[in-house]
Design a protein around this motif. Structure first.
Motif, PDB file in Angstrom:
ATOM      1  N   VAL A  63     -28.655  19.248  30.935  1.00 39.58           N
ATOM      2  CA  VAL A  63     -29.452  20.171  31.736  1.00 39.58           C
ATOM      3  C   VAL A  63     -30.927  19.768  31.740  1.00 39.58           C
ATOM      4  O   VAL A  63     -31.627  19.932  32.731  1.00 39.58           O
ATOM      5  N   ALA A  64     -31.405  19.202  30.648  1.00 39.69           N
ATOM      6  CA  ALA A  64     -32.816  18.795  30.567  1.00 39.69           C
ATOM      7  C   ALA A  64     -33.084  17.496  31.316  1.00 39.69           C
ATOM      8  O   ALA A  64     -34.225  17.218  31.686  1.00 39.69           O
ATOM      9  N   SER A  65     -32.057  16.715  31.574  1.00 38.08           N
ATOM     10  CA  SER A  65     -32.223  15.417  32.231  1.00 38.08           C
ATOM     11  C   SER A  65     -32.544  15.581  33.717  1.00 38.08           C
ATOM     12  O   SER A  65     -32.279  16.604  34.324  1.00 38.08           O
ATOM     13  N   THR A  66     -33.081  14.529  34.302  1.00 35.71           N
ATOM     14  CA  THR A  66     -33.339  14.511  35.748  1.00 35.71           C
ATOM     15  C   THR A  66     -32.338  13.613  36.477  1.00 35.71           C
ATOM     16  O   THR A  66     -32.623  13.134  37.562  1.00 35.71           O
ATOM     17  N   TYR A  67     -31.172  13.427  35.904  1.00 31.65           N
ATOM     18  CA  TYR A  67     -30.198  12.496  36.479  1.00 31.65           C
ATOM     19  C   TYR A  67     -28.862  13.135  36.814  1.00 31.65           C
ATOM     20  O   TYR A  67     -27.816  12.572  36.528  1.00 31.65           O
ATOM     21  N   MET A  68     -28.843  14.302  37.445  1.00 30.67           N
ATOM     22  CA  MET A  68     -27.569  14.880  37.879  1.00 30.67           C
ATOM     23  C   MET A  68     -27.035  14.115  39.093  1.00 30.67           C
ATOM     24  O   MET A  68     -25.854  13.823  39.168  1.00 30.67           O
ATOM     25  N   ALA A  69     -27.891  13.842  40.045  1.00 32.21           N
ATOM     26  CA  ALA A  69     -27.513  13.078  41.237  1.00 32.21           C
ATOM     27  C   ALA A  69     -28.574  12.011  41.456  1.00 32.21           C
ATOM     28  O   ALA A  69     -29.758  12.233  41.189  1.00 32.21           O
ATOM     29  N   THR A  70     -28.149  10.861  41.952  1.00 32.17           N
ATOM     30  CA  THR A  70     -29.096   9.769  42.152  1.00 32.17           C
ATOM     31  C   THR A  70     -28.728   8.978  43.401  1.00 32.17           C
ATOM     32  O   THR A  70     -27.581   8.966  43.832  1.00 32.17           O
ATOM     33  N   VAL A  71     -29.732   8.347  43.979  1.00 34.57           N
ATOM     34  CA  VAL A  71     -29.520   7.420  45.085  1.00 34.57           C
ATOM     35  C   VAL A  71     -30.381   6.193  44.808  1.00 34.57           C
ATOM     36  O   VAL A  71     -31.544   6.306  44.417  1.00 34.57           O
ATOM     37  N   GLU A  72     -29.774   5.026  44.950  1.00 30.22           N
ATOM     38  CA  GLU A  72     -30.502   3.788  44.728  1.00 30.22           C
ATOM     39  C   GLU A  72     -31.108   3.345  46.054  1.00 30.22           C
ATOM     40  O   GLU A  72     -30.403   3.003  46.998  1.00 30.22           O
ATOM     41  N   ILE A  73     -32.431   3.367  46.119  1.00 30.31           N
ATOM     42  CA  ILE A  73     -33.142   3.029  47.350  1.00 30.31           C
ATOM     43  C   ILE A  73     -33.119   1.522  47.557  1.00 30.31           C
ATOM     44  O   ILE A  73     -32.703   1.033  48.593  1.00 30.31           O
ATOM     45  N   ILE A  74     -33.582   0.794  46.572  1.00 27.49           N
ATOM     46  CA  ILE A  74     -33.440  -0.652  46.521  1.00 27.49           C
ATOM     47  C   ILE A  74     -33.035  -0.973  45.083  1.00 27.49           C
ATOM     48  O   ILE A  74     -33.151  -0.110  44.210  1.00 27.49           O
ATOM     49  N   PRO A  75     -32.550  -2.170  44.803  1.00 27.62           N
ATOM     50  CA  PRO A  75     -32.124  -2.442  43.429  1.00 27.62           C
ATOM     51  C   PRO A  75     -33.214  -2.099  42.404  1.00 27.62           C
ATOM     52  O   PRO A  75     -34.368  -2.473  42.554  1.00 27.62           O
ATOM     53  N   ASN A  76     -32.819  -1.364  41.408  1.00 30.83           N
ATOM     54  CA  ASN A  76     -33.653  -0.922  40.293  1.00 30.83           C
ATOM     55  C   ASN A  76     -34.709   0.107  40.668  1.00 30.83           C
ATOM     56  O   ASN A  76     -35.574   0.415  39.863  1.00 30.83           O
ATOM     57  N   LEU A  77     -34.697   0.623  41.863  1.00 21.92           N
ATOM     58  CA  LEU A  77     -35.583   1.714  42.264  1.00 21.92           C
ATOM     59  C   LEU A  77     -34.721   2.828  42.848  1.00 21.92           C
ATOM     60  O   LEU A  77     -33.971   2.603  43.789  1.00 21.92           O
ATOM     61  N   GLU A  78     -34.848   4.010  42.280  1.00 21.30           N
ATOM     62  CA  GLU A  78     -33.984   5.104  42.717  1.00 21.30           C
ATOM     63  C   GLU A  78     -34.728   6.427  42.750  1.00 21.30           C
ATOM     64  O   GLU A  78     -35.818   6.562  42.209  1.00 21.30           O
ATOM     65  N   LYS A  79     -34.109   7.374  43.415  1.00 21.92           N
ATOM     66  CA  LYS A  79     -34.579   8.757  43.456  1.00 21.92           C
ATOM     67  C   LYS A  79     -33.474   9.578  42.797  1.00 21.92           C
ATOM     68  O   LYS A  79     -32.299   9.381  43.094  1.00 21.92           O
ATOM     69  N   HIS A  80     -33.847  10.466  41.884  1.00 18.67           N
ATOM     70  CA  HIS A  80     -32.824  11.245  41.182  1.00 18.67           C
ATOM     71  C   HIS A  80     -33.253  12.685  41.013  1.00 18.67           C
ATOM     72  O   HIS A  80     -34.439  13.003  40.982  1.00 18.67           O
ATOM     73  N   ILE A  81     -32.229  13.554  40.934  1.00 19.08           N
ATOM     74  CA  ILE A  81     -32.441  14.995  40.868  1.00 19.08           C
ATOM     75  C   ILE A  81     -31.811  15.534  39.592  1.00 19.08           C
ATOM     76  O   ILE A  81     -30.691  15.174  39.238  1.00 19.08           O
ATOM     77  N   GLY A  82     -32.547  16.421  38.918  1.00 18.02           N
ATOM     78  CA  GLY A  82     -32.016  17.192  37.805  1.00 18.02           C
ATOM     79  C   GLY A  82     -32.118  18.670  38.148  1.00 18.02           C
ATOM     80  O   GLY A  82     -32.531  19.034  39.250  1.00 18.02           O
TER      81      GLY A  82
END
Length: 181
Positions: free
Chosen positions: A28-47
């Motif tokens: 619950v404290a993490s920000t990685y419930m859902a993620t999308v990789e924009i380019i390799p090794n760069l992503e946007k993630h939701i917690g």
């Protein structure tokens, strides 16, 4: 009475509940419930609390504020957060009841059933909140970035923690129904 006089099943249930609770806090404290990789090794993630960009400058923003900026309704976020927090409170109280039963009231079958029912109720509440949150947050990422999003490691930890609580509840039911009580 003491912990040494309780059964191995009950002690395992307490241990599994405690490990599941710690894992639930991490998920619950993490920000990685859902993620999308924009380019390799760069992503946007939701917690549950923040949406983050992993770019050269790591930046996070309150998730409800982000939803307001993109003109999306944020009521579902508050509902999912509330369900998960209520489920975690029930899980914490279940651990307290289990420890009490182990030390003070071993052999009371009603206490075993109360703890088991609390475990099952908390799992259902948490799964509803977590799954709705995951589905909606993945939709937000897909609609905003027009890329496929995926559940991340935090969601896996979330599911494993709920599985541990489910197993603990099963052990408690088994303990309550044992023949020698």
């Amino acid at each position: 009475m003491g912990l040494g006089e309780t059964s191995l099943k009950w002690r395992c249930a307490i241990f599994l509940s405690f490990i599941g609770f710690v894992m639930m806090i991490a998920a619950v404290a993490s920000t990685y419930m859902a993620t999308v990789e924009i380019i390799p090794n760069l992503e946007k993630h939701i917690g549950f609390w923040y949406i983050c960009d992993d770019t050269r400058t790591y930046s996070c923003q309150d998730f409800t504020e982000y939803l307001k900026e993109i003109s999306e309704n944020s009521d579902w976020v508050h509902g999912c957060r509330a369900l998960v927090v209520i489920g975690m409170i029930i899980e914490g109280l279940t651990i307290v009841v289990s420890v009490y039963m182990a030390y003070m009231a071993a052999g009371m079958n009603i206490g075993h059933m109360v703890a088991a029912c609390s475990d099952f109720v908390s799992v259902v509440i948490n799964l509803i909140g977590g799954l709705v949150f995951l589905a909606n947050s993945m939709d937000i990422l897909q609609s905003q970035l027009e890329m496929d999003s995926d559940p991340s490691w935090s969601f896996v930890v979330f599911i494993i923690s709920q599985g541990l609580f489910l197993i603990a509840g099963g052990l408690q039911v088994f303990e309550a129904c044992r023949a020698d009580s």
